[in-house]
Design an enzyme around this catalytic site. Structure first.
Site, PDB file in Angstrom:
ATOM      1  N   PRO A  26      -5.844  -0.681  -3.442  1.00 37.56           N
ATOM      2  CA  PRO A  26      -4.875  -1.232  -4.403  1.00 37.56           C
ATOM      3  C   PRO A  26      -3.616  -1.711  -3.672  1.00 37.56           C
ATOM      4  CG  PRO A  26      -4.870   1.164  -4.497  1.00 37.56           C
ATOM      5  CD  PRO A  26      -5.946   0.789  -3.537  1.00 37.56           C
ATOM      6  N   ASP A  66      -0.843   0.047   0.775  1.00 36.17           N
ATOM      7  CA  ASP A  66      -1.911   0.728   0.052  1.00 36.17           C
ATOM      8  C   ASP A  66      -1.261   1.718  -0.916  1.00 36.17           C
ATOM      9  OD1 ASP A  66      -4.022   2.288  -0.829  1.00 36.17           O
ATOM     10  OD2 ASP A  66      -4.981   2.430   1.131  1.00 36.17           O
ATOM     11  N   HIS A  67      -1.379   1.436  -2.217  1.00 33.31           N
ATOM     12  CA  HIS A  67      -0.677   2.258  -3.206  1.00 33.31           C
ATOM     13  C   HIS A  67      -1.307   3.644  -3.369  1.00 33.31           C
ATOM     14  CE1 HIS A  67       2.534   2.685  -5.898  1.00 33.31           C
ATOM     15  NE2 HIS A  67       2.497   1.498  -6.476  1.00 33.31           N
ATOM     16  N   ARG A  68      -2.470   3.868  -2.786  1.00 29.86           N
ATOM     17  CA  ARG A  68      -3.043   5.212  -2.816  1.00 29.86           C
ATOM     18  C   ARG A  68      -2.256   6.162  -1.921  1.00 29.86           C
ATOM     19  NH1 ARG A  68      -9.002   3.933  -0.875  1.00 29.86           N
ATOM     20  NH2 ARG A  68      -7.680   2.915   0.688  1.00 29.86           N
ATOM     21  N   VAL A  69      -1.582   5.590  -0.931  1.00 28.46           N
ATOM     22  CA  VAL A  69      -0.885   6.397   0.075  1.00 28.46           C
ATOM     23  C   VAL A  69       0.624   6.194   0.014  1.00 28.46           C
ATOM     24  CG1 VAL A  69      -0.701   6.908   2.541  1.00 28.46           C
ATOM     25  CG2 VAL A  69      -2.920   6.267   1.570  1.00 28.46           C
TER      26      VAL A  69
END
Length: 440
Positions: free
Chosen positions: A235, A411-414
C-alpha cells in the site's frame, strides 16, 4: 567427467539464458575461466568454470533458457570417455543466430536427444513427457515452468518438454498457454461466469494491425514481475517536499573546483550530494531504513543506497554500501564507477544486491516531480526531480531560487505519515544547509 551447472547469479534468479559460449568443445578450461555469457534478470554475466580440464560437450546451446542448477556443459580429461560412449560435440546453435524462440526450443530438443543417446536411452527424451507418465516415470520440469503452470492450472502431464533430457522449460509452458488462448470458442459453448466480476484483458493488437514483435528480455520480465508485485501487495502513499537547493548548487561548484585539481579528479553532481544527504537522514531516522518480514520489521545495521540507473534494455539499481560512512568524494567516485559498470554490463551480483533504500533521479531529463514504485523488500523510495529556478518569498521579498522537489513513496504497512514527514524534514535541512554534508 564434471558437469558445469547453470549458476545462481542473484537472489531472485530462477533461470538464465545462454547468450554465447566463451569456450568451445576441445578448449582447455581452468578454474575461474569465463565459459559462457549468461543473461540474468538484471545483467549479463560471464559464468566462471569451477572445473578444470577440456570442454568435452555443450549440453545447452546459445539462445536457450534453462533453470538454475541445470547441467549446461561437461568438462573432463581429453581421454575420458563420455557417459554412455557418446561423442563430444557442441549442440546445434541455429537458435542463437535467428533469435527465434521456437527455433531455440527445437535446438534445445536436439541437444536433449543427443544427451539421451549418450546416456544409452532411446534418444527420444524430448517431447516424451506424456509417455513418461504412462510408464510411471518422474516428470522433469524447471521450477519456474512448474510455477507458471500451477498459476494457470495447466496439466503438466500433457506438456512436451523441449529442454535437455526432455525437461519441461518455461517456453514449453508459455507455448501451451498461447496455444490454448488461440483455440476459438464455439457458439454453443456457455462461458463460465466468475463469482466475482474480473476485468477482461484487452487485445494488444487488432487483427489488421502491422506490428513488430520483440520478445521481453530477462531484465524486462523481472522488472514487470517485481513492479507488478510491488503495486499489488504494497500500500503505497506519497509525500512531496520542495527544497531550496540554491546554496547546495554553490557548494557543489566549490567542491568541483577542489575535486578537479586532485591527482584523481572527480566531478560531483547534485545527485551525489542528495545521496549523501539521504544517507545522513536515514542515520537520523533508522525507522525508515527497514524492511518487512512477515509480521516483523527488520532494522538494518547498514545504510546501503540503491541508485536507479537507466539502461537501453531496462532499469538496474546498483548499491552503494555503507553510504553513511562515505564522504561526498567517496560517494561521487563510487556512484560514477557503479553507473559506468552498469552501462558496460560488468556489474557483479554483489554490486546490485543488499540495498536498504533507493533513490531514483529523473532531474537530468528535465522532470520536475514524479512518483516511484517501491523496490521490495525496501519500504521506501525517493524520487528526485530537477532543480528549477522558481520565484519564492525570502524574508518578505520575492527572489528567484533553485527549487528541487522530492517525492517519497512509502509502505503504509510499516511507515506512517508523521515518520516520513520527519525524514523529509531532515533531508530538507541537510540540503538547504549543505555544510552539514561535509562535517557530519
Amino acid at each position: 567427467m564434471k558437469q558445469v551447472l547453470m549458476p545462481k547469479l542473484g537472489d531472485t534468479m530462477e533461470e538464465g539464458k545462454i547468450l554465447a559460449w566463451r569456450k568451445q568443445v576441445g578448449d582447455t578450461v581452468k578454474k575461474g575461466d569465463a565459459i559462457a555469457e549468461i543473461e540474468t534478470e538484471k545483467v549479463n554475466i560471464e559464468a566462471e568454470s569451477y572445473a578444470e580440464g577440456v570442454l568435452r560437450q555443450i549440453l545447452v546451446p546459445a539462445g536457450a533458457t534453462v533453470a538454475i542448477g541445470t547441467p549446461i556443459a561437461l568438462v573432463g580429461d581429453p581421454s575420458e570417455p563420455l557417459e554412455g560412449g557418446g561423442q563430444a560435440g557442441a549442440a546445434p546453435r541455429a537458435a542463437a543466430a535467428t533469435g527465434d524462440a521456437a527455433a531455440a526450443g527445437t535446438v534445445a530438443s536436439a541437444s536433449a536427444t543427443q544427451a539421451a543417446g549418450a546416456n544409452g536411452t532411446n534418444g527420444h527424451a524430448a517431447g516424451a513427457t506424456a509417455s513418461a507418465i504412462a510408464t510411471g516415470e518422474r516428470i522433469i520440469i524447471s521450477p519456474i515452468a512448474r510455477r507458471i503452470a500451477g498459476e494457470h492450472h495447466l496439466d503438466i502431464t500433457q506438456l512436451q518438454g523441449t529442454g535437455p533430457n526432455g525437461r519441461i522449460i518455461r517456453e514449453d509452458v508459455e507455448a501451451a498457454l498461447a496455444a490454448a488462448a488461440a483455440v476459438p470458442t464455439t457458439a454453443a459453448a456457455t462461458p463460465a461466469i466468475p463469482a466475482t466480476p474480473e476485468a477482461q484483458p484487452v487485445a494488444a493488437v487488432q487483427p489488421d494491425a502491422v506490428v513488430t514483435a520483440v520478445p521481453l528480455t530477462q531484465m524486462r520480465k523481472t522488472i514487470a514481475k517485481r513492479l507488478q508485485q510491488s503495486m499489488q501487495t504494497i500500500p503505497h502513499f506519497y509525500m512531496t517536499m520542495a527544497i531550496d537547493v540554491t546554496r547546495l548548487g554553490e557548494l557543489r561548484r566549490s567542491l568541483n573546483e577542489y575535486a578537479g585539481s586532485l591527482p584523481q579528479p572527480v566531478k560531483i553532481t547534485i545527485n551525489d550530494l542528495v545521496l549523501r544527504a539521504v544517507a545522513l537522514a536515514l542515520k537520523a531516522h533508522p525507522e525508515v531504513n527497514v524492511s518487512l518480514d512477515g509480521d516483523r520489521i527488520l532494522f538494518k545495521s547498514q545504510i546501503n543506497l540503491g541508485m536507479a540507473v537507466a539502461l537501453d534494455r531496462g532499469l538496474i539499481v546498483p548499491v552503494i554500501t555503507g553510504a553513511d560512512r562515505r564522504t561526498v568524494l567517496e560517494i561521487a567516485r563510487e556512484a560514477r564507477r557503479l553507473a559506468e559498470a552498469a552501462r558496460a554490463n560488468t556489474l557483479k551480483p554483489e554490486e546490485f544486491q543488499g540495498g536498504t533504500f533507493t533513490i531514483s533521479n529523473a532531474g537530468m531529463y528535465g522532470v520536475e516531480s514524479f512518483t516511484a514504485v517501491i523496490n521490495p523488500p525496501e519500504v521506501a523510495i525517493l524520487a528526485v526531480g530537477a532543480a528549477v529556478p522558481t520565484p519564492v518569498v525570502v524574508e518578505g521579498q520575492v527572489a528567484v531560487r533553485d527549487v528541487l522537489k522530492v517525492t517519497l513513496s512509502s509502505d503504509h504497512r510499516v511507515l506512517d505519515g508523521a515518520v516520513t514527514a520527519r525524514f523529509l524534514q531532515e533531508l530538507k535541512r541537510l540540503l538547504e544547509q549543505p555544510m552539514g554534508l561535509l562535517v557530519s
